[in-house]
Design a protein around this motif. Structure first.
Motif, PDB file in Angstrom:
ATOM      1  N   LEU A  39       0.846  -1.193   0.000  1.00  0.00           N
ATOM      2  CA  LEU A  39       0.000   0.000   0.000  1.00  0.00           C
ATOM      3  C   LEU A  39       0.880   1.240   0.000  1.00  0.00           C
ATOM      4  CD1 LEU A  39      -2.706   1.465   0.240  1.00  0.00           C
ATOM      5  CD2 LEU A  39      -2.546   1.193   2.725  1.00  0.00           C
ATOM      6  N   CYS A  40       0.774   2.037  -1.046  1.00  0.00           N
ATOM      7  CA  CYS A  40       1.520   3.292  -1.167  1.00  0.00           C
ATOM      8  C   CYS A  40       0.500   4.417  -1.252  1.00  0.00           C
ATOM      9  CB  CYS A  40       2.411   3.281  -2.414  1.00  0.00           C
ATOM     10  SG  CYS A  40       3.413   1.803  -2.606  1.00  0.00           S
ATOM     11  N   CYS A  41       0.392   5.207  -0.198  1.00  0.00           N
ATOM     12  CA  CYS A  41      -0.663   6.209  -0.203  1.00  0.00           C
ATOM     13  C   CYS A  41      -0.214   7.499   0.474  1.00  0.00           C
ATOM     14  CB  CYS A  41      -1.926   5.682   0.468  1.00  0.00           C
ATOM     15  SG  CYS A  41      -1.759   5.393   2.232  1.00  0.00           S
TER      16      CYS A  41
ATOM     17  N   TRP B 205       1.671  -6.092   2.922  1.00  0.00           N
ATOM     18  CA  TRP B 205       3.031  -6.499   3.292  1.00  0.00           C
ATOM     19  C   TRP B 205       3.873  -5.286   3.703  1.00  0.00           C
ATOM     20  CZ3 TRP B 205       4.763 -11.176   4.349  1.00  0.00           C
ATOM     21  CH2 TRP B 205       6.137 -11.378   4.458  1.00  0.00           C
ATOM     22  N   THR B 206       3.717  -4.187   2.982  1.00  0.00           N
ATOM     23  CA  THR B 206       4.379  -2.943   3.358  1.00  0.00           C
ATOM     24  C   THR B 206       3.394  -1.793   3.237  1.00  0.00           C
ATOM     25  OG1 THR B 206       5.162  -2.390   1.123  1.00  0.00           O
ATOM     26  CG2 THR B 206       6.606  -3.770   2.482  1.00  0.00           C
ATOM     27  N   ILE B 207       3.637  -0.751   4.014  1.00  0.00           N
ATOM     28  CA  ILE B 207       2.860   0.487   3.942  1.00  0.00           C
ATOM     29  C   ILE B 207       3.855   1.604   3.689  1.00  0.00           C
ATOM     30  CG2 ILE B 207       1.346   2.068   5.171  1.00  0.00           C
ATOM     31  CD1 ILE B 207       0.299  -0.345   6.745  1.00  0.00           C
ATOM     32  N   ARG B 208       3.718   2.276   2.552  1.00  0.00           N
ATOM     33  CA  ARG B 208       4.704   3.264   2.126  1.00  0.00           C
ATOM     34  C   ARG B 208       4.026   4.631   1.954  1.00  0.00           C
ATOM     35  NH1 ARG B 208       8.528  -0.202  -2.023  1.00  0.00           N
ATOM     36  NH2 ARG B 208       8.014  -2.271  -1.204  1.00  0.00           N
ATOM     37  N   PRO B 209       4.187   5.528   2.923  1.00  0.00           N
ATOM     38  CA  PRO B 209       3.619   6.872   2.775  1.00  0.00           C
ATOM     39  C   PRO B 209       4.237   7.601   1.580  1.00  0.00           C
ATOM     40  CG  PRO B 209       4.234   6.431   5.060  1.00  0.00           C
ATOM     41  CD  PRO B 209       4.819   5.328   4.239  1.00  0.00           C
ATOM     42  N   VAL B 210       3.386   8.278   0.804  1.00  0.00           N
ATOM     43  CA  VAL B 210       3.830   8.956  -0.411  1.00  0.00           C
ATOM     44  C   VAL B 210       3.510  10.443  -0.292  1.00  0.00           C
ATOM     45  CG1 VAL B 210       3.613   9.077  -2.913  1.00  0.00           C
ATOM     46  CG2 VAL B 210       3.425   6.860  -1.756  1.00  0.00           C
ATOM     47  N   ARG B 211       4.465  11.270  -0.634  1.00  0.00           N
ATOM     48  CA  ARG B 211       4.271  12.718  -0.628  1.00  0.00           C
ATOM     49  C   ARG B 211       3.895  13.167  -2.037  1.00  0.00           C
ATOM     50  NH1 ARG B 211       8.557  13.555   1.340  1.00  0.00           N
ATOM     51  NH2 ARG B 211       9.847  14.186  -0.435  1.00  0.00           N
TER      52      ARG B 211
ATOM     53  N   GLU C  20       5.477  -3.844   7.162  1.00  0.00           N
ATOM     54  CA  GLU C  20       6.642  -2.986   7.348  1.00  0.00           C
ATOM     55  C   GLU C  20       6.287  -1.564   6.928  1.00  0.00           C
ATOM     56  OE1 GLU C  20      11.302  -2.534   5.840  1.00  0.00           O
ATOM     57  OE2 GLU C  20      10.030  -4.162   5.094  1.00  0.00           O
ATOM     58  N   ILE C  21       6.632  -0.600   7.802  1.00  0.00           N
ATOM     59  CA  ILE C  21       6.321   0.801   7.512  1.00  0.00           C
ATOM     60  C   ILE C  21       7.561   1.474   6.947  1.00  0.00           C
ATOM     61  CG2 ILE C  21       5.494   2.982   8.447  1.00  0.00           C
ATOM     62  CD1 ILE C  21       4.253   1.437  10.721  1.00  0.00           C
ATOM     63  N   TYR C  22       7.404   2.115   5.800  1.00  0.00           N
ATOM     64  CA  TYR C  22       8.502   2.860   5.191  1.00  0.00           C
ATOM     65  C   TYR C  22       8.411   4.335   5.591  1.00  0.00           C
ATOM     66  CZ  TYR C  22       9.800  -0.969   2.036  1.00  0.00           C
ATOM     67  OH  TYR C  22      10.238  -2.152   1.516  1.00  0.00           O
TER      68      TYR C  22
ATOM     69  N   ARG D  85       6.627   6.505  14.044  1.00  0.00           N
ATOM     70  CA  ARG D  85       6.729   5.079  13.722  1.00  0.00           C
ATOM     71  C   ARG D  85       6.315   4.187  14.886  1.00  0.00           C
ATOM     72  NH1 ARG D  85       9.347   3.614   9.256  1.00  0.00           N
ATOM     73  NH2 ARG D  85       9.971   1.644  10.181  1.00  0.00           N
ATOM     74  N   GLU D  86       6.728   4.529  16.111  1.00  0.00           N
ATOM     75  CA  GLU D  86       6.408   3.669  17.249  1.00  0.00           C
ATOM     76  C   GLU D  86       4.902   3.547  17.430  1.00  0.00           C
ATOM     77  OE1 GLU D  86       8.396   4.913  20.744  1.00  0.00           O
ATOM     78  OE2 GLU D  86      10.419   4.633  19.928  1.00  0.00           O
ATOM     79  N   ARG D  87       4.197   4.662  17.328  1.00  0.00           N
ATOM     80  CA  ARG D  87       2.743   4.630  17.489  1.00  0.00           C
ATOM     81  C   ARG D  87       2.102   3.836  16.352  1.00  0.00           C
ATOM     82  NH1 ARG D  87      -1.323   7.793  15.681  1.00  0.00           N
ATOM     83  NH2 ARG D  87      -3.227   7.817  16.939  1.00  0.00           N
TER      84      ARG D  87
END
Length: 392
Positions: free
Chosen positions: A75-77, A98-104, A136-138, A115-117
């Motif tokens: 998920l890239c959002c 599987w991964t969560i990737r924040p996108v700007r 996994e958080i990117y 990240r901890e929260r």
């Protein structure tokens, strides 16, 4: 059954106290009592069944490892507001991201990286759903850098689109990792949409209405999950509308050409096979697949098969027929010559195999006779021992 998170699951039979936060949750919130069952997850695929014992401890009964999914979802959002993000993270974990990737993006309005929260929220979601793999958080990254990373990892790219699309049946690669790109509340800009398309992104229409960011992300993950199942009816995907006469514009064909340029020949072949399966009356698909097998994969048999189909479908005036026919003739002669040359070696191997089988049979017979003799000697020894005891 209670379910808790444990970063390092010990072996079977080990008694231990859970981590403080999980222990408080287990014994104060759930009020677990001795004898009750507990399931442990470590977020890396291991899960264990345990039993609560005295002194607020648990004992591991059984440990097992879940199989890593072959078709991972990413998920890239763009980041929504905090409260909405909390719900989005939990639902993404429940759906198996599987991964969560924040996108700007250009129209992004929220940012942050606690990240901890976020990891605590994901752990709670995994415990609730039983998902053994913690997403996994990117770190937040630009759209271009995210696209570059997905391309480098050979992940198929989909993106949310509200444009009207002709939903035609389409063959899709189901044995590959997939990523969904979700833009901010204002959507992707035209420049961003063009950039995604340049990276062979595939539009994914989730319906006729505009969705909120968090709704679109969850819906898209659910749709992508359907892509890795044998049921495709609920998936709404775009098709370019290409007919058999214009296969060169088909997205699968374009993707195959890109993979070929990148050196991913096996993946290119998989895409081209889907082209010929969908357009069996088009000679272009067979020709492209035949060239790939001939020039890059050295698969003579598949190349001949594809070229023969091309010869049947191509027009009599097609200038490529002569070179294709010459290749077919040359390869068939070479294969026949190779078979003839290999025949003596094959015969030698057959004779050697027959000799080894005969030796094996002989060895089994000798072993059987030895066993029989040993049994006879053992019987005689028992008889002699019994007679001596009677005399005494």
């Amino acid at each position: 059954m209670h379910r808790i998170f444990c970063s390092n699951i010990p072996g079977e039979g080990v008694e231990f106290k859970p981590e403080p936060r999980e222990a408080e949750h287990l014994f104060k919130v759930f009020r677990a009592r001795p004898g009750e069952a507990v399931e442990l997850l470590d977020g890396r695929g291991s899960r264990a069944r345990a039993t609560v014992i005295e002194q607020k401890m648990i004992r591991i009964e059984q440990v097992e490892t879940a199989a890593v999914p072959a078709e991972k979802l990413h998920l890239c959002c763009a980041l929504p507001r905090r409260q909405k993000l909390d719900s989005l993270l939990k639902q993404a974990a429940e759906l198996g991201a599987w991964t969560i990737r924040p996108v700007r993006c250009e129209r992004s309005v929220a940012e942050g990286n606690p990240r901890e929260r976020w990891e605590v929220l994901l752990q709670e979601a995994c415990k609730q759903s039983g998902n053994p793999f913690l997403p996994e958080i990117y770190r937040e990254n630009s759209l271009k850098d995210t696209l570059e990373a997905l391309k480098a990892e050979n992940i198929d790219i989909y993106y949310g689109s509200v444009k009207k699309i002709d939903h035609a049946k389409r063959d899709l690669p189901v044995e590959r990792e997939k990523a969904i790109l979700i833009g901010p509340e204002g959507g992707f800009s035209d420049a961003e949409t063009d950039m995604i398309a340049a990276y062979c992104g595939i539009p994914l229409n989730l319906g006729p209405h505009i969705l909120r960011l968090e709704t679109a992300a969850v819906a898209a993950l659910a749709v992508l999950r359907m892509l890795v199942l044998p049921f495709m009816a609920a998936v709404l995907l775009v098709s370019s509308g290409c007919g058999p006469g214009d296969v060169s514009r088909n997205p699968l064909m374009i993707k195959a050409e890109q993979l070929k340029r990148d050196g991913a020949f096996a993946d290119a072949r998989r895409f081209l096979r889907q082209v010929v399966a969908r357009y069996p009356e088009s000679p272009e698909g067979y020709l492209a697949l035949g060239k790939l097998c001939e020039e890059e994969l050295d698969d003579k048999l598949e190349a001949i098969y594809c070229y023969r189909n091309f010869m049947q479908l191509a027009s009599e005036n097609d200038y490529r027929r002569d070179s294709v026919e010459k290749y077919i003739r040359a390869m068939e002669e070479k294969i026949s010559a190779d078979y003839v040359a290999a025949s003596p070696e094959v015969e030698k191997l057959r004779k050697l195999n027959k000799g080894m089988q005969e030796e094996l049979i002989l060895a089994k017979r000798v072993a059987l006779r030895s066993q029989q003799k040993a049994e006879q000697l053992e019987k005689k020894l028992k008889d002699v021992t019994g007679k001596r005891r009677k005399r005494r």
